[in-house]
Design a protein around this motif. Structure first.
Motif: not given
Length: 101
Positions: A87-92
């Motif tokens: 989930y932490e990579t979704l914004p990037e």
């Protein structure tokens, strides 16, 4: 007594490596069986067998439909990050897609 309905948003990996995003009110296992066995002229029928790789459940149908549409619009890389629960990579991944467009 309130009735409890649940919708599941799911992602399938097809035999050709593509992804299919859908939603269902029935048990997700039954829906996957249909994708693999029913003689439908559909995206998944031409790409069998399919494998369930991701699910999310929602109490409200409108929330599930909104989420299904959102995921369908995502890039392959972003879907794969979701499948991996990264989930932490979704914004990037979202920012990068805007820079490329």
């Amino acid at each position: 007594m309130a009735m409890h309905f649940e919708m599941t948003v799911y992602i399938l990996r097809c035999a050709d490596g593509s992804y299919y995003v859908g939603s269902t009110k029935q048990e997700v296992e039954a829906r996957i069986w249909e994708h693999n066995n029913l003689p439908l002229d559909s995206y998944t029928a031409r790409r069998r067998p399919v494998e369930l790789v991701f699910t999310e459940s929602y109490e409200r149908i409108t929330d599930a439909i909104s989420r299904e549409r959102q995921i369908k619009g995502w890039s392959r890389r972003k879907k794969e990050a979701l499948i991996a629960l990264a989930y932490e990579t979704l914004p990037e991944l979202s920012r990068r897609s805007h820079l490329i467009s």
